[in-house]
Design a protein around this motif. Sequence first.
Motif, PDB file in Angstrom:
ATOM      1  N   LYS A 131       0.841  -1.212   0.000  1.00  0.00           N
ATOM      2  CA  LYS A 131       0.000   0.000   0.000  1.00  0.00           C
ATOM      3  C   LYS A 131       0.879   1.266   0.000  1.00  0.00           C
ATOM      4  N   VAL A 132       1.971   1.246   0.759  1.00  0.00           N
ATOM      5  CA  VAL A 132       2.886   2.400   0.789  1.00  0.00           C
ATOM      6  C   VAL A 132       3.489   2.626  -0.592  1.00  0.00           C
ATOM      7  N   SER A 133       3.790   1.528  -1.303  1.00  0.00           N
ATOM      8  CA  SER A 133       4.394   1.677  -2.629  1.00  0.00           C
ATOM      9  C   SER A 133       3.395   2.274  -3.615  1.00  0.00           C
ATOM     10  N   GLN A 134       2.100   2.142  -3.309  1.00  0.00           N
ATOM     11  CA  GLN A 134       1.074   2.739  -4.185  1.00  0.00           C
ATOM     12  C   GLN A 134       0.844   4.206  -3.837  1.00  0.00           C
ATOM     13  N   THR A 135       0.827   4.532  -2.546  1.00  0.00           N
ATOM     14  CA  THR A 135       0.616   5.922  -2.138  1.00  0.00           C
ATOM     15  C   THR A 135       1.273   6.218  -0.788  1.00  0.00           C
ATOM     16  N   PHE A 136       2.044   7.316  -0.789  1.00  0.00           N
ATOM     17  CA  PHE A 136       2.746   7.711   0.439  1.00  0.00           C
ATOM     18  C   PHE A 136       1.774   8.045   1.565  1.00  0.00           C
ATOM     19  N   THR A 137       0.614   8.568   1.215  1.00  0.00           N
ATOM     20  CA  THR A 137      -0.373   8.986   2.223  1.00  0.00           C
ATOM     21  C   THR A 137      -0.705   7.868   3.205  1.00  0.00           C
ATOM     22  N   THR A 138      -0.507   6.631   2.769  1.00  0.00           N
ATOM     23  CA  THR A 138      -0.705   5.485   3.664  1.00  0.00           C
ATOM     24  C   THR A 138       0.015   5.710   5.001  1.00  0.00           C
ATOM     25  N   ILE A 139       1.196   6.287   4.933  1.00  0.00           N
ATOM     26  CA  ILE A 139       2.022   6.414   6.142  1.00  0.00           C
ATOM     27  C   ILE A 139       1.396   7.367   7.161  1.00  0.00           C
ATOM     28  N   PRO A 140       1.241   8.660   6.830  1.00  0.00           N
ATOM     29  CA  PRO A 140       0.625   9.531   7.833  1.00  0.00           C
ATOM     30  C   PRO A 140      -0.807   9.130   8.172  1.00  0.00           C
ATOM     31  N   ALA A 141      -1.549   8.647   7.188  1.00  0.00           N
ATOM     32  CA  ALA A 141      -2.962   8.330   7.436  1.00  0.00           C
ATOM     33  C   ALA A 141      -3.097   7.204   8.458  1.00  0.00           C
ATOM     34  N   LEU A 169     -11.209  15.085  12.192  1.00  0.00           N
ATOM     35  CA  LEU A 169     -10.162  15.871  11.561  1.00  0.00           C
ATOM     36  C   LEU A 169      -9.771  15.269  10.225  1.00  0.00           C
ATOM     37  N   SER A 170     -10.749  14.993   9.412  1.00  0.00           N
ATOM     38  CA  SER A 170     -10.477  14.549   8.048  1.00  0.00           C
ATOM     39  C   SER A 170      -9.444  13.439   7.973  1.00  0.00           C
ATOM     40  N   LEU A 171      -9.714  12.359   8.664  1.00  0.00           N
ATOM     41  CA  LEU A 171      -8.828  11.192   8.585  1.00  0.00           C
ATOM     42  C   LEU A 171      -8.787  10.708   7.142  1.00  0.00           C
ATOM     43  N   ALA A 172      -7.582  10.530   6.619  1.00  0.00           N
ATOM     44  CA  ALA A 172      -7.459  10.156   5.206  1.00  0.00           C
ATOM     45  C   ALA A 172      -7.880   8.703   5.010  1.00  0.00           C
ATOM     46  N   GLY A 173      -8.568   8.449   3.919  1.00  0.00           N
ATOM     47  CA  GLY A 173      -9.104   7.118   3.650  1.00  0.00           C
ATOM     48  C   GLY A 173      -8.057   6.025   3.561  1.00  0.00           C
ATOM     49  N   ASP A 174      -6.819   6.387   3.233  1.00  0.00           N
ATOM     50  CA  ASP A 174      -5.786   5.366   3.060  1.00  0.00           C
ATOM     51  C   ASP A 174      -5.461   4.617   4.356  1.00  0.00           C
ATOM     52  N   GLY A 175      -5.663   5.263   5.503  1.00  0.00           N
ATOM     53  CA  GLY A 175      -5.432   4.567   6.772  1.00  0.00           C
ATOM     54  C   GLY A 175      -6.456   3.462   6.973  1.00  0.00           C
ATOM     55  N   PHE A 176      -7.723   3.786   6.728  1.00  0.00           N
ATOM     56  CA  PHE A 176      -8.797   2.792   6.837  1.00  0.00           C
ATOM     57  C   PHE A 176      -8.537   1.635   5.869  1.00  0.00           C
ATOM     58  N   ASP A 177      -8.207   2.022   4.634  1.00  0.00           N
ATOM     59  CA  ASP A 177      -7.995   1.034   3.581  1.00  0.00           C
ATOM     60  C   ASP A 177      -6.866   0.058   3.953  1.00  0.00           C
ATOM     61  N   THR A 178      -5.810   0.593   4.557  1.00  0.00           N
ATOM     62  CA  THR A 178      -4.673  -0.247   4.962  1.00  0.00           C
ATOM     63  C   THR A 178      -5.130  -1.329   5.943  1.00  0.00           C
ATOM     64  N   VAL A 179      -5.883  -0.924   6.944  1.00  0.00           N
ATOM     65  CA  VAL A 179      -6.324  -1.882   7.971  1.00  0.00           C
ATOM     66  C   VAL A 179      -7.296  -2.898   7.373  1.00  0.00           C
ATOM     67  N   ILE A 180      -8.207  -2.413   6.545  1.00  0.00           N
ATOM     68  CA  ILE A 180      -9.204  -3.317   5.948  1.00  0.00           C
ATOM     69  C   ILE A 180      -8.496  -4.369   5.074  1.00  0.00           C
ATOM     70  N   LYS A 181      -7.533  -3.922   4.281  1.00  0.00           N
ATOM     71  CA  LYS A 181      -6.816  -4.860   3.413  1.00  0.00           C
ATOM     72  C   LYS A 181      -5.947  -5.830   4.220  1.00  0.00           C
TER      73      LYS A 181
END
Length: 333
Positions: A57-67, A102-114
């Motif tokens: 997921k990180v290799s697809q989008t950096f936002t994964t990290i902070p999110a 506070l506008s949690l970015a969707g990539d964090g949710f997606d990481t856990v779900i995957k």
Amino acid sequence: MNQIAQGMAETWRRKIIYWWLTVVILAGIGNGQLVENFYAATCPMVEAVVQQTVNTKVSQTFTTIPATLRLFFHDCFVEGCDASVIIASPNGDAEKDAPDNLSLAGDGFDTVIKAKQAVESVCPGVVSCADILAIAARDVVVAAGGPTFNVQLGRRDGLISMASRVAGNLPLPTFNVIQLNTIFAKNNLTQLDMIALSGAHTVGFSHCNRFANRLYSFSSTSNVDPSLDPAYAQQLMAACPRNVDPNIAINMDPQTPNTFDNVYYQNLVANKGLFTSDQVLFTDPLTQSTVNDFANNPGDFNGAFINAMRKLGQTGVKTGNQGEIRRDCTSFN
Ligand code: HEM
Ligand SMILES: *[C@@H]1O[C@H](CO)[C@@H](O)[C@H](O)[C@H]1NC(C)=O
Ligand SMILES: CC(=O)N[C@H]1CO[C@H](CO)[C@@H](O)[C@@H]1O
């Protein structure tokens, strides 16, 4: 008493002490205690599987990290580290729907779900979403070049996720040191933990409205916060003019935005903290010496960050037979 009777009494006394110690230790494990090898027998590959998903997921989008890192923080501070923040609600009244999310970015949710889906395919029904989020939060720090550490496990997933229970439990970017200390202390975290965890702002983005107070309406005598470096203030105003598109977000660490390092503290020393809650860590004498230490000694920051992350991960956890092991992280079983 003769000697034989004395010896027998002694043996019994020892047996009772051992038995009692066992009860106390087992009760501890069943009650609020997390352990590093919790899934050693039931899902030994869990950490490898989560890490694999995170890295893809990180290799697809950096936002994964902070999110993902921020999602873990918000999960733990509201209702405890129990994945309650991941619950989706058809009515828009779950924890994630609160204005304070506070506008949690969707990539964090997606990481856990995957990651949960990947874990379910090797050991179904065993690993909680809360533990997967805790592992993923460690893995994204590592993926950004931060320190690695062992994650304690054994959390159960919570049964409550309500937007109405978010307000007041998360710190605001306008907080001063006393307010920050108070809200962290409610979660058993010290001032040192608070300063170290704020270092998470070495990665990720902020929307303009979260610091506009420092640019356009600071006080009756000055629109711009005087503790903000003037050149940095100009840059921020250029990126975030008045009435800016609310979707615009900027890097919180302008120097090394994609690296988990101690530059966040060097920015504070240079009056380039983004939020009031960042900059006060340097301007307030209560916390200034720690900021100087972290700015100059990356090892001190890393050590304090690891310690604080492990403590954060213990906040309000459910263990034993509390809560549940969710099948799908976005809904209760
Ligand atoms: C000390 C009190 C804290 C305050 C007041 C605070 C506030 C904020 C705010 C206002 C944002 C910007 C959100 C946006 O506009 O999208 C943000 C972003 C972020 N925060 Fe914090 N935060 C605090 C502590 C923490 C902690 C303890 C962590 C994790 C350990 C953390 C991790 C992050 C991350 C990684 C981002 C970037 C999110 C992204 O890019 O998607 N923060 N924080
Ligand atoms: C803080 O620690 C106390 C004592 O160990 C514990 O009872 C309490 O649940 C903890 N609070 C949180 C929010 O974890
Ligand atoms: C990721 C997520 O669910 N974000 C929500 C946060 O809360 C606002 C409302 O305050 C929603 O619009 C977002 O969708």
